[in-house]
Design a protein around this motif. Structure first.
Motif, mmCIF file in Angstrom:
data_model
loop_
_atom_site.group_PDB
_atom_site.id
_atom_site.type_symbol
_atom_site.label_atom_id
_atom_site.label_comp_id
_atom_site.label_asym_id
_atom_site.label_seq_id
_atom_site.Cartn_x
_atom_site.Cartn_y
_atom_site.Cartn_z
ATOM 1 N N SER A 101 42.085 45.194 58.481
ATOM 2 C CA SER A 101 42.481 44.200 59.483
ATOM 3 C C SER A 101 42.961 42.923 58.799
ATOM 4 O O SER A 101 42.678 42.675 57.622
ATOM 5 C CB SER A 101 41.311 43.874 60.411
ATOM 6 N N VAL A 102 43.681 42.103 59.554
ATOM 7 C CA VAL A 102 44.103 40.808 59.038
ATOM 8 C C VAL A 102 42.891 39.954 58.708
ATOM 9 O O VAL A 102 42.857 39.252 57.684
ATOM 10 C CB VAL A 102 45.030 40.102 60.050
ATOM 11 N N ALA A 103 41.864 40.006 59.541
ATOM 12 C CA ALA A 103 40.644 39.220 59.291
ATOM 13 C C ALA A 103 40.004 39.624 57.968
ATOM 14 O O ALA A 103 39.536 38.767 57.200
ATOM 15 C CB ALA A 103 39.664 39.407 60.441
ATOM 16 N N GLU A 104 39.988 40.921 57.680
ATOM 17 C CA GLU A 104 39.420 41.382 56.403
ATOM 18 C C GLU A 104 40.262 40.913 55.219
ATOM 19 O O GLU A 104 39.721 40.532 54.173
ATOM 20 C CB GLU A 104 39.299 42.905 56.409
ATOM 21 N N LEU A 105 41.579 40.918 55.388
ATOM 22 C CA LEU A 105 42.451 40.449 54.315
ATOM 23 C C LEU A 105 42.258 38.955 54.066
ATOM 24 O O LEU A 105 42.286 38.499 52.921
ATOM 25 C CB LEU A 105 43.915 40.744 54.654
ATOM 26 N N LEU A 106 42.044 38.189 55.125
ATOM 27 C CA LEU A 106 41.812 36.754 54.968
ATOM 28 C C LEU A 106 40.497 36.481 54.233
ATOM 29 O O LEU A 106 40.364 35.471 53.537
ATOM 30 C CB LEU A 106 41.806 36.060 56.327
ATOM 31 N N ASP A 107 39.542 37.381 54.376
ATOM 32 C CA ASP A 107 38.290 37.250 53.623
ATOM 33 C C ASP A 107 38.483 37.565 52.139
ATOM 34 O O ASP A 107 37.787 37.025 51.280
ATOM 35 C CB ASP A 107 37.215 38.190 54.199
ATOM 36 N N GLY B 102 37.800 32.218 43.924
ATOM 37 C CA GLY B 102 36.529 32.541 44.565
ATOM 38 C C GLY B 102 36.632 33.713 45.514
ATOM 39 O O GLY B 102 35.620 34.198 46.038
ATOM 40 N N LYS B 103 37.865 34.199 45.768
ATOM 41 C CA LYS B 103 38.069 35.358 46.633
ATOM 42 C C LYS B 103 38.125 36.632 45.777
ATOM 43 O O LYS B 103 38.485 36.599 44.600
ATOM 44 C CB LYS B 103 39.374 35.206 47.428
ATOM 45 N N ALA B 104 37.801 37.754 46.397
ATOM 46 C CA ALA B 104 37.746 39.022 45.669
ATOM 47 C C ALA B 104 39.130 39.549 45.318
ATOM 48 O O ALA B 104 39.317 40.221 44.305
ATOM 49 C CB ALA B 104 36.979 40.064 46.492
ATOM 50 N N GLY B 105 40.118 39.289 46.170
ATOM 51 C CA GLY B 105 41.483 39.707 45.892
ATOM 52 C C GLY B 105 41.650 41.197 45.728
ATOM 53 O O GLY B 105 41.036 42.007 46.444
ATOM 54 N N ARG B 106 42.476 41.578 44.753
ATOM 55 C CA ARG B 106 42.865 42.974 44.529
ATOM 56 C C ARG B 106 41.679 43.916 44.347
ATOM 57 O O ARG B 106 41.611 44.966 45.005
ATOM 58 C CB ARG B 106 43.810 43.044 43.338
#
Length: 436
Positions: free
Chosen positions: A83-89, A380-384
């Motif tokens: 989801s877009v929400a998951e990608l934003l996380d 600080g984000k998990a990214g790839r």
């Protein structure tokens, strides 16, 4: 290091990736996500197969895709797999570059009859898009109506009018090549509500119609305004209208040609009729008011046809949780910004306007805005890695750019003589061509 996800691998997506690389000076990792296992979006599935010079822009996107900080993530559908929400996380920013792949509804009585198709579907059919490979448009008819006065309408008319020999060098897919070679279509009617001075057709595309082997473009001289009025037009439109004037004056030049492309101006479609399928389209004659709007006159005419292709525009499909403008058919945004960390570019931002190149400044503007919004510092984000873990947990089989290159090589290897490739038209075949 910052992490950005770009949803959509067409021109807007890759121009945005290119711009992000420059804006962040290498301190960014970009994942370009696409529903299909193959990249390039409109370049692969929208640009006409006989316009290979335009398609060649993909080489620029290929250079971006092969850099270390950009990754193609194919066969991943946002909304289904993530989801877009998951990608934003997972990412510092998410860019929606989904284009406008949906046909705008025609919205007249009979538009749901068999034989009425939208241009996205018809173009997707002859370009081998998996969603439309089974379209099977009715080509065993003599008359076809193409609704619209833009370049897409010209593409559709030209493809319907060409002989098999004229497709040499194109990458039109085999099922369309065979069907068009056996087509019974002889009269192609291009319908526009307004007049020659209001067209959105470029000179190159219009000029091509004058060089078809077995088809003659025809314009009613009565539809043309006084020649002196052309002086007020911008240069490109003036050249386009000059082509129309040439077509109007070349009645005898079509002798011996079996097909005709009829430009019907001031002809507003009001109904499509037939018993269980399209048999005719009814148009109402219009005139232009002082604001150059088409005003109906009450005078109608029926045009015999068994195929109607509607080329009246496109819309971006909504995505759950993303603000959407139903009237404009695109995401709600302010200069490309939708919300915290969420952006859009290209047709998803501004609607289906402009050329392929228009997406470049659009992508650069949004990339610069993202760089300004995020500032410096670590992510600080998990990214790839985070996306990979999530997709693996859901059993999603991603396709990398190296995988795509294997698919591409297989398509080139199965091409008919004179064609650069024979596209796979099913996702299963694409995945199989990738191999183990």
């Amino acid at each position: 290091m910052r992490h950005v996800a770009v949803i959509g691998s067409g021109p807007a997506g890759y121009y945005s990736a290119e711009a992000l690389q420059k804006s962040f000076g290498g301190a960014v990792r970009i994942d370009v996500i696409d529903r299909l296992p193959v990249p390039y979006g409109l370049i692969r599935s929208g640009v006409a197969p006989d316009h290979q010079s335009i398609k060649a822009v993909y080489r620029r996107y290929e250079k971006v895709a092969l850099t270390d900080d950009v990754r193609f993530v194919g066969n991943v559908a946002v909304g289904r797999d993530v989801s877009v929400a998951e990608l934003l996380d997972l990412y510092d920013a998410v860019i929606l570059a989904t284009g406008a792949p949906n046909d705008r509804p025609l919205g007249i009585p009979g538009s749901d009859l068999p034989g009425v198709v939208g241009s996205a579907a018809f173009v997707g059919w002859y370009n081998g898009h998996p969603d439309f490979a089974d379209l099977d448009p009715p080509l065993g008819v003599e008359g076809a109506a193409v609704i619209g006065n833009g370049n897409v309408a010209l593409d559709v008319a030209r493809i319907l009018a060409k002989t098999p020999v004229e497709f040499v060098g194109s990458d039109i897919v085999a099922h369309a090549f065979e069907a068009l070679g056996n087509s019974a279509v002889r009269d192609i009617h291009i319908l526009g509500r307004r007049g020659p001075h209001q067209i959105a057709m470029t000179p190159k595309e219009l000029g091509e119609l004058g060089h078809l082997a077995d088809a003659m473009p025809r314009v009613d001289p009565a539809d043309l305004p006084p020649a002196a009025d052309d002086a007020a037009l911008e240069p490109g439109l003036r050249k386009s209208v000059a082509h129309l004037r040439d077509f109007a004056g070349g009645a005898g030049a079509g002798l011996g040609k079996r097909k005709s492309i009829h430009f019907r101006f001031f002809a507003m479609p009001v109904a499509i009729e037939g018993d269980d399928r399209v048999e005719r389209i009814r148009v109402e004659k219009t005139r232009l008011d002082e604001a150059r709007r088409a005003v109906p006159t009450g005078e109608t005419q029926d045009i015999s046809c068994g195929l109607v292709v509607s080329c009246i525009g496109y819309s971006t499909p909504p995505i759950e949780g993303v603000p959407y403008d139903d009237r404009l058919g695109r995401f709600r945004n302010t200069d490309g910004a939708i919300g915290d960390g969420l952006y859009c570019v290209g047709w998803a931002r501004r609607g289906p306007t402009g050329t392929i190149g228009t997406n470049r400044p659009d992508g650069y503007e949004v990339a610069e805005r993202i760089a300004a919004d995020l500032g410096g510092g670590a992510s600080g984000k998990a990214g790839r890695p985070g996306l990979d873990r999530l997709l693996e947990s859901r059993g999603v089989d991603i396709v990398t750019f190296r995988d795509w290159q294997k698919i591409e090589a297989a398509e080139a290897g199965r091409a008919r003589a004179g064609s650069p490739r024979e596209k796979f038209t099913s996702i299963a075949d694409m995945l199989a061509a990738r191999g183990g």
